[in-house]
Write a protein that holds these residues in place. Structure first.
Motif, PDB file in Angstrom:
ATOM      1  N   LYS A 198       1.558  -0.870   5.612  1.00  0.00           N
ATOM      2  CA  LYS A 198       2.223  -1.780   4.901  1.00  0.00           C
ATOM      3  C   LYS A 198       1.265  -2.376   3.983  1.00  0.00           C
ATOM      4  O   LYS A 198       1.568  -2.970   2.828  1.00  0.00           O
ATOM      5  CB  LYS A 198       2.859  -3.075   5.922  1.00  0.00           C
ATOM      6  N   ARG A 199      -0.108  -2.895   4.538  1.00  0.00           N
ATOM      7  CA  ARG A 199      -0.947  -3.529   3.588  1.00  0.00           C
ATOM      8  C   ARG A 199      -1.192  -2.513   2.214  1.00  0.00           C
ATOM      9  O   ARG A 199      -1.257  -2.882   1.060  1.00  0.00           O
ATOM     10  CB  ARG A 199      -2.384  -3.756   4.318  1.00  0.00           C
ATOM     11  N   GLU A 201       0.458  -0.274   1.100  1.00  0.00           N
ATOM     12  CA  GLU A 201       1.705  -0.077   0.379  1.00  0.00           C
ATOM     13  C   GLU A 201       1.957  -1.380  -0.559  1.00  0.00           C
ATOM     14  O   GLU A 201       2.111  -1.285  -1.621  1.00  0.00           O
ATOM     15  CB  GLU A 201       3.021   0.116   1.316  1.00  0.00           C
ATOM     16  N   ASP A 202       1.601  -2.550   0.122  1.00  0.00           N
ATOM     17  CA  ASP A 202       1.647  -4.077  -0.540  1.00  0.00           C
ATOM     18  C   ASP A 202       0.332  -3.760  -1.662  1.00  0.00           C
ATOM     19  O   ASP A 202       0.976  -4.102  -2.772  1.00  0.00           O
ATOM     20  CB  ASP A 202       1.335  -4.954   0.305  1.00  0.00           C
ATOM     21  N   GLU A 203      -0.712  -3.375  -1.465  1.00  0.00           N
ATOM     22  CA  GLU A 203      -1.640  -3.320  -2.385  1.00  0.00           C
ATOM     23  C   GLU A 203      -1.088  -2.465  -3.330  1.00  0.00           C
ATOM     24  O   GLU A 203      -1.373  -2.798  -4.820  1.00  0.00           O
ATOM     25  CB  GLU A 203      -3.075  -2.965  -1.687  1.00  0.00           C
TER      26      GLU A 203
END
Length: 271
Positions: A198-199, A201-203
């Motif tokens: 998720k991190r 993907e968020d980045e």
């Protein structure tokens, strides 16, 4: 002096007394004369049925197989075809100068194992001899020792069984705890991987968003510049138009100025 000599002597006394009147007479000896009564006939014991002894019967134990019972006390006198699980040992013995024996021993089996011993009918059976009592006592001591050994072995087996059960429960608990810990570790790892994904993907989304914002800003700036350039062009065109429209007037004014410079002041009034 034996009895035969006494008998011969007693028979010869009358003849001796006849020949010698002065010969002394013998005293009466009734106790020394043999018993001339007729002997009774010997009668042998008459046995009918199974011949058992208390010593053998006492060795019967619940749980014996039919083969063990038969090896110990022999085959039964009666086996009821309708009740094959019951063996009866019956005896009727008529004895010479002793009390007769009439007994019945009933044994019941369950699944070919001795289950019930009914010895209530062996009251008339002879008591055990001293030798049998000694053997019986010795056998009981051996059986008690065997029972005690089996009891101790059973206690030891029960303790071992409990220890094994406790160890099994402990091992199962440890295995369950280990499995739970492994499952928790896997879940934590999965959560960490999901969070990391998720991190990332968020980045990635942030980078893409930043790129999009930069691109949009660049496009907006380019659009603004193009608009400004277009406006500048329009202003230039408008300025050129103005210049074109004002140029004749300026030229006329310039000419007039030039003429006014060349013409003396006093001639203005003449025009």
């Amino acid at each position: 002096m034996n009895k035969l000599t006494l008998v011969l002597l007693s028979l010869s006394l009358p003849f001796l007394s006849a020949c010698t009147p002065s010969m002394p007479t013998l005293p009466d000896m009734p106790n020394l004369l043999p018993d001339m009564s007729l002997p009774t006939l010997y009668k042998d014991d008459v046995q009918q049925g199974s011949v058992l002894t208390r010593f053998k019967i006492n060795q019967l134990r619940v749980g014996m197989s039919k083969a063990q019972v038969q090896d110990l006390i022999g085959s039964p006198s009666i086996i009821d075809p309708f009740h094959s699980n019951q063996w009866d040992y019956i005896n009727h013995t008529t004895r010479h100068e002793r009390s007769d024996i009439h007994y019945r021993l009933a044994l019941k089996f369950t699944q070919d194992k001795l289950a019930t011993i009914d010895s209530s009918g062996i009251v008339s059976l002879d008591k055990m001899t001293d030798k049998e009592k000694a053997l019986e006592e010795k056998r009981l001591i051996v059986e008690k020792a065997k029972i005690e050994t089996e009891r101790q072995a059973k206690i030891k087996a029960e303790k071992l069984k409990k220890a094994q059960a406790a160890k099994r429960i402990k091992d199962e608990k440890l295995a369950a705890e280990k499995l739970a810990a492994e499952k928790l570790a896997v879940e934590k790892l999965a959560i960490a991987n999901a969070q990391e994904a998720k991190r990332i993907e968020d980045e990635k989304l942030a980078i893409e968003k930043a790129k999009a914002q930069v691109k949009a800003a660049a496009e907006a700036e380019a659009l603004k510049n193009s608009i400004i350039l277009e406006q500048a062009k329009q202003q230039e065109i408008e300025a050129l138009k103005v210049i074109k429209t004002q140029q004749p007037k300026q030229e006329t004014l310039i000419k007039k100025e030039q003429q006014s410079i060349k013409t003396p002041w006093y001639k203005f009034w003449l025009d």
